[in-house]
Structure formats: structure tokens, C-alpha cells
Design a protein around this motif. Structure first.
Motif, PDB file in Angstrom:
ATOM      1  N   LYS A   8     -68.082  11.719  70.708  1.00  0.00           N
ATOM      2  CA  LYS A   8     -66.790  11.216  71.141  1.00  0.00           C
ATOM      3  C   LYS A   8     -66.355  10.127  70.171  1.00  0.00           C
ATOM      4  O   LYS A   8     -67.137   9.259  69.809  1.00  0.00           O
ATOM      5  CB  LYS A   8     -66.882  10.647  72.557  1.00  0.00           C
ATOM      6  N   ILE A   9     -65.103  10.174  69.757  1.00  0.00           N
ATOM      7  CA  ILE A   9     -64.579   9.231  68.778  1.00  0.00           C
ATOM      8  C   ILE A   9     -63.638   8.253  69.482  1.00  0.00           C
ATOM      9  O   ILE A   9     -62.789   8.665  70.273  1.00  0.00           O
ATOM     10  CB  ILE A   9     -63.829   9.966  67.653  1.00  0.00           C
ATOM     11  N   ARG A  10     -63.786   6.974  69.182  1.00  0.00           N
ATOM     12  CA  ARG A  10     -62.921   5.975  69.795  1.00  0.00           C
ATOM     13  C   ARG A  10     -62.569   4.915  68.759  1.00  0.00           C
ATOM     14  O   ARG A  10     -63.286   4.714  67.764  1.00  0.00           O
ATOM     15  CB  ARG A  10     -63.605   5.312  70.980  1.00  0.00           C
ATOM     16  N   ILE A  11     -61.465   4.231  68.975  1.00  0.00           N
ATOM     17  CA  ILE A  11     -61.046   3.126  68.123  1.00  0.00           C
ATOM     18  C   ILE A  11     -61.749   1.858  68.593  1.00  0.00           C
ATOM     19  O   ILE A  11     -61.732   1.540  69.785  1.00  0.00           O
ATOM     20  CB  ILE A  11     -59.521   2.951  68.169  1.00  0.00           C
ATOM     21  N   LYS A  12     -62.366   1.139  67.684  1.00  0.00           N
ATOM     22  CA  LYS A  12     -63.115  -0.055  68.061  1.00  0.00           C
ATOM     23  C   LYS A  12     -62.218  -1.136  68.647  1.00  0.00           C
ATOM     24  O   LYS A  12     -62.511  -1.719  69.686  1.00  0.00           O
ATOM     25  CB  LYS A  12     -63.856  -0.610  66.836  1.00  0.00           C
ATOM     26  N   ASP A  13     -61.131  -1.454  67.969  1.00  0.00           N
ATOM     27  CA  ASP A  13     -60.205  -2.505  68.405  1.00  0.00           C
ATOM     28  C   ASP A  13     -58.791  -1.941  68.331  1.00  0.00           C
ATOM     29  O   ASP A  13     -58.145  -1.999  67.287  1.00  0.00           O
ATOM     30  CB  ASP A  13     -60.349  -3.736  67.510  1.00  0.00           C
ATOM     31  N   PRO A  14     -58.283  -1.378  69.451  1.00  0.00           N
ATOM     32  CA  PRO A  14     -56.979  -0.711  69.420  1.00  0.00           C
ATOM     33  C   PRO A  14     -55.830  -1.596  68.937  1.00  0.00           C
ATOM     34  O   PRO A  14     -54.947  -1.120  68.222  1.00  0.00           O
ATOM     35  CB  PRO A  14     -56.775  -0.271  70.872  1.00  0.00           C
TER      36      PRO A  14
END
Length: 618
Positions: A398-404
Motif C-alpha cells: 500500500k502506498i501513502r504520502i508521508k506528509d500530505p
């Protein structure tokens, strides 16, 4: 062996709808997750030979293949003699072989380049043949028309280092909008742009030819002028259009006196106007530290004496050896990929030429960018995004943005900066030269099909090159095409908006919306652009200046002091004409002692040490 000597029977066309080319090897180690999806195999269009649809050209007789929506494609047509041996680093020579039968080649035709996503998944560190000056033509098919059709000549992107014509399928645009589309190859990297005393005289002036890739584009335009009527096209109505480096090349053609009269409209998608001097392109003894891969450095890497190497010795270097020498050199700064040789490109440079009435083409021009240009890079960087394995490591992560918030700010600033360099700067110059039919746009569509593992609309959004799929009416992201270009009403609406705007501009020189509403022309005093988005089309004056962007960077609390300096560096040097003084003076000189390229290199090395790669490696 040159390709003209090995043409055989036509084979089925391999799948080649891949992710659009990125800057150099921007993702050298694709992951088994998102990046493997980018390169995964896909089912290509069903092209079949049509034996009774042949056209005679000055370079041979070419037969048609059936293409989607009733269009026809004429593939692998040579438009110049192979630029090999003595013709390496020389202007392309006109080819005249009207009696020869053109048989499409079994493999994708590409000019020499390193392996990248632009190569379509081909195997090998370095790919392509120097015999690569071929083009494809797409026509609407057997449709009766009362007059010749508008012609659109596509120039691919890839930083002028990678890419090829086989990545693009314009059959749907040709069929739906009744246009003829020409897609070309051109020499890349050290084969396309190279200045050295052995070739250009001791003072780099005689003969002052260095933009061989640009000359290939001009030769393709000459071929089009001579032959396109045979395909139903109008040689008096030719639009050049291209994206990224292709957009930069469109501006180069607008600046080049050698391209006068060869085209009649121009569209620059996410381009810019950077060019370097002959002396910078040679860069002896690394006189210009902000230029990488000058010919002095390249020749030295080949094991030859940079100052005394002869033209014969340089032309005897193998294709692979030259590619290795070039691409194994460090690349932290700009590269000489459009050169002010005083013949192809005026010595004043692209931007100055665009502002000079003497060089004005007096043709309608459209230029724009995407809202989220840089997500195609930062959205895959370990610095900005992270991965987890909520199920098992045997499945994609799963890929996520660290600090949106940081991510959104960085993307917004850099993408707005890109637009200033790709649209507002050149258009201001062109308006000063007397151009009065200028049209600006920004592509904002971001309604991709998200998944639990990859929120495409959040991470990529309206990314660099994402608009091309909507101009073509076909996905070009390999297996993730169904996510980036989904089968939805919104995507269909966006396709109609883009196809209509581009084709109407090609027809009349003035773009319009599907309901017939014309775009307002650009005015540098009150800059506006057409915001292109399904359900949200309209003119916008949201055009902050570079100073306003730099002030926002100074005020933000989202970034660390180092991140502020790195973002300022990219804003003033990454797209268009670098302004190193602006970096040193920003915010009372706060970043003057920060070596941004060195800091970026340090961050890259730290990410590689921790993760094995700056980008996903599986």
C-alpha cells in the motif's frame, strides 16, 4: 546493419502503450508494485495489413494497417537517409527512393537511448539503432472529404534523451476529428545535440551545426510538406505539437529560421525554452560547473583526448560505447540538449529569438501544463511517499504520502513554477515579438480510479503527461491505464474537451470547447489560461508570479529551512532558463551558502542506503 537492409515481412505490432517518458532514468529500479504495473504487458491495438491501401511517397510505397475506429496507420516510413558513419553528427540527408516497397519493421524503431519506461519494456541497458529516422502516419480511413484535412505532427518527449514514436497511438484522434497525424523519431542525447571542435572547428563556429535532433524534425516537416497530400492531408495547414521535451522542441522550431514556412500552428505541452551556448555545450575543463555532459567530458570518458580527438575517431566510436560514456557521467545540472549554434538555433537562444520580430513565425500558438506536473517524479520518491504491507509481502504494498500538506505544497509550487517557464515566460516574449494568437491552458483532470493500495488521484492527480491519453483517446500507462484513464463518463467528457480543443486549433488556429465556446487569447498584461477539467472548464486568472511563489516558500512553516532552499533552487533552475543569482539572493541570501545540488545528492545517497533506491525497488 542499417534497418533499410533488414526489412522483412510485416509482423504483428507489439504492445507499446507504456508510461510516458520521464527525465533521464528518473526511476532506475521500478518496483514490483506501482512501477511493475507501469511496465506490465498489455494487449496492443489490432493492426492488420490492408493490401489494397498503398500510397506512393518520395521515400517508398507504404501500405496501410487497419487501426481502431476505422483509422489507418502507415508505419515505419523513412524520411531521411540513415544518420550513420559519416552522417553521424551531420544534417539529415534527403532520401529519395520512390520505387522501394516499405515493409514495417518487426521491432519498435527507436533512436539510441538508455532503457527506460519510454522504451516500452524492451530488454537491454542501451537500446535502439542509429538508423532511426522513421515516421508513422495516421489517417481517418476511407472517409470521403471535400477538402484536404488538417495535419498534426507529433514530437515525443523524454528530455531529448529517450522516447520514440511507437509509444503513441493517434488513430482515434485521426478518426474522430478528421485529421492526419504524423508521429516522428529524431536523434537523441549525444547523437542529437553535440558540439565539439572536431566537428565545429577550433572556435566551435565552422560549420556551426550542433542541433542534429532539431534538424531531424525539420527534415520530417519537409517530408510532410512533400508527401502528406498523398494521405489526404493539407500541406498548407500543418500543426506541430509535442509534450515535455517535445514541447521544448516546438519552441525550438518556433525560434529556428530553418523551420520558416514548414508549419502553420504550434502546440507546446509542458515544454520550456532553455538553450545553451556552443561553448557551454563543449564545456572544456568543465568551465561551466552548472552544465553536465558537455562534449569535452564525454570525449574524455571515451578514453580519447578531448582537445585533439578527430571527427573520424569520434564517428568510429560504437553506438553502445558512446551511450555508456554519456550516461555514466554524473547528471546534477543542466545538459546541452538545445544549443545556440547560430544556424539552427539563433545565438541569442530560444527565449530571445521568440521575443525578436525578425524570427517571429506569425502563427497561432497554444501552450500549457498540467496542474500537478511533478507528481510523476515526487509521487514515486521515498522522500515523499512510503509503503506498507497490510496483507503480506507476497502481494503489492500500500502506498501513502508521508506528509500530505508538505506534499501538496511542494507539488503546487513546483507545478506553478513549471507553468511560468512553459507558458507565461515564452508567451510574454512572443507577444513582444508581435504574436497575437496565443492561447494558454492548464490540464486539471484528476478523477482516476483509485484503489485500496494506490490512491492515484491523490498521489499522481493531473500529473506530467497525463493529458496525452485524452488527446489520443487511449491509455498510455500500460496496465495502470484503466486507473489513469478509466472508462467513465468523466474521462469521456475530458477526452472530448481535449480532442475538440486540439483539433479545432489545428483546423482554424483558434481552440474551442465542445459547445463551440472559443478560448480567450493570452495577454501578458492580464495573464489568463483555460482551465481544462470535466465539469469545470473555464478561464482562470490564477497566475502568481515567480516572486509571489518565492514569497510563499519564505512564509511557509511546512518545510524545513533546507527544504525551503531546495524548493527555491528547483523553482529558479529546474524549468526553462536557470537563474542562479535569484537563488543566491532569495530571502536576504539565506540559501547562498547552501549547495542545493550537493544536498540533493546527499539526500539521494541516504535514501539509497536506507531503501536500496530513491524510488521503489520492491
Amino acid at each position: 546493419m542499417v534497418r533499410n537492409e533488414i526489412r522483412g515481412v510485416m509482423l504483428s505490432v507489439p504492445c507499446h502503450q507504456r508510461l510516458h517518458t520521464m527525465s533521464r532514468l528518473v526511476i532506475p529500479n521500478p518496483s514490483v508494485t506501482l512501477l511493475l504495473l507501469l511496465l506490465a504487458a498489455c494487449a496492443g491495438p489490432d493492426y492488420r495489413a490492408i493490401t489494397d491501401a498503398s500510397i506512393a511517397t518520395t521515400t517508398g510505397v507504404v501500405s496501410a494497417e487497419s487501426a481502431p475506429e476505422g483509422a489507418m496507420r502507415y508505419r515505419d516510413i523513412p524520411f531521411a537517409k540513415p544518420p550513420v558513419a559519416a552522417r553521424r553528427w551531420a544534417a539529415p540527408e534527403t532520401l529519395y527512393t520512390p520505387e522501394s516497397q516499405i515493409i514495417p519493421l518487426p521491432d519498435m524503431v527507436m533512436c539510441p537511448q538508455p532503457q527506460s519506461m519510454a522504451s516500452g519494456g524492451a530488454v537491454g541497458a542501451y537500446l535502439g539503432s542509429e538508423d532511426c529516422l522513421y515516421l508513422d502516419v495516421y489517417t481517418p480511413g476511407n472517409v470521403a472529404v471535400d477538402a484536404p484535412l488538417p495535419v498534426m505532427l507529433w514530437i515525443h518527449g523524454g528530455s531529448n534523451l529517450t522516447g520514440h514514436k511507437g509509444t503513441y497511438d493517434f488513430s482515434r484522434l485521426a478518426a474522430r476529428e478528421q485529421v492526419v497525424v504524423v508521429v516522428i523519431n529524431y536523434r537523441l542525447g549525444p547523437f542529437g545535440w553535440f558540439a565539439h571542435p572536431a566537428l565545429n572547428g577550433e572556435n566551435l563556429t565552422e560549420p556551426a551545426l550542433a542541433n542534429f535532433g532539431t534538424l531531424d524534425m525539420i527534415e520530417a516537416l519537409r517530408w510532410t510538406q512533400t508527401n502528406i497530400a498523398q494521405f489526404g492531408g493539407d500541406p498548407t495547414n500543418v500543426t506541430v505539437f509535442g509534450e515535455s521535451a517535445g514541447g521544448r522542441n516546438v519552441f525550438s522550431l518556433l525560434a529556428s529560421p530553418l523551420a520558416d514556412g514548414l508549419f502553420h500552428r504550434a502546440i507546446a505541452q509542458s515544454g520550456h525554452v532553455r538553450s545553451v551556448t556552443l561553448d557551454e555545450a563543449y564545456n572544456g575543463e568543465r568551465k561551466y560547473p552548472m552544465v553536465d555532459r558537455g562534449s569535452w567530458e564525454v570525449v574524455g570518458a571515451l578514453g580519447l583526448e578531448p582537445e585533439s580527438a578527430t571527427a573520424g575517431a569520434l564517428r568510429e566510436v560504437s553506438t553502445n560505447d558512446l551511450l555508456e560514456a554519456y550516461f555514466e557521467l554524473d547528471e546534477d545540472h543542466i545538459q546541452p540538449l538545445v544549443i545556440r549554434d547560430g544556424v539552427v538555433i539563433p545565438k541569442a537562444g530560444i527565449l530571445a529569438a521568440l521575443a525578436d520580430p525578425e524570427h517571429a513565425k506569425d502563427v497561432p500558438v497554444m501552450a500549457g501544463t498540467t496542474r500537478d506536473e511533478i507528481t510523476l517524479w515526487v509521487g514515486l520518491s521515498r522522500y515523499f511517499v512510503d509503503i506498507s504491507y497490510p496483507l503480506t509481502r507476497s502481494l503489492p504494498p500500500k502506498i501513502r504520502i508521508k506528509d500530505p500538506l508538505l506534499y501538496a505544497f511542494w507539488v503546487d509550487m513546483r507545478s506553478r513554477g513549471w507553468k511560468l517557464g512553459a507558458v507565461d515566460l515564452p508567451f510574454t516574449a512572443m507577444q513582444a515579438a508581435g504574436y497575437d494568437q496565443l492561447y494558454a491552458y492548464r490540464f486539471d483532470w484528476d478523477e482516476q480510479a483509485d484503489t485500496y493500495l494506490v490512491p492515484f488521484s491523490e498521489i499522481l492527480g493531473a500529473s506530467h503527461a497525463s493529458e496525452i491519453a485524452f488527446v489520443m483517446g487511449a491509455p498510455m500507462y500500460g496496465s495502470i491505464g484503466k486507473y489513469m484513464y478509466p472508462d467513465t463518463e468523466s474521462a469521456a467528457e475530458m477526452t472530448e474537451i481535449m480532442m475538440t480543443g486540439w483539433a479545432e486549433f489545428a483546423r482554424t488556429g483558434s481552440p474551442s470547447l465542445p459547445d463551440g465556446t472559443p478560448w480567450a487569447p493570452y495577454d501578458a498584461e492580464r495573464p489568463e489560461f483555460m482551465r481544462l477539467d470535466a465539469g469545470g472548464v473555464g478561464m482562470s486568472d490564477d497566475v502568481p508570479s515567480r516572486d509571489e511563489l518565492l514569497e510563499q516558500v519564505a512564509r511557509t512553516e511546512l518545510l524545513s529551512p533546507l527544504e525551503q532552499c531546495l524548493l527555491v533552487w528547483e523553482l529558479v533552475t529546474a524549468v526553462g532558463v536557470p537563474d542562479y543569482e535569484a537563488y543566491s539572493l532569495w530571502n536576504a541570501g539565506r540559501c547562498a551558502e547552501t549547495d542545493a545540488p550537493a544536498e540533493k545528492r546527499r539526500i539521494r545517497e541516504a535514501l539509497e542506503a536506507e531503501y536500496g533506491s530513491v524510488y521503489f525497488s520492491g
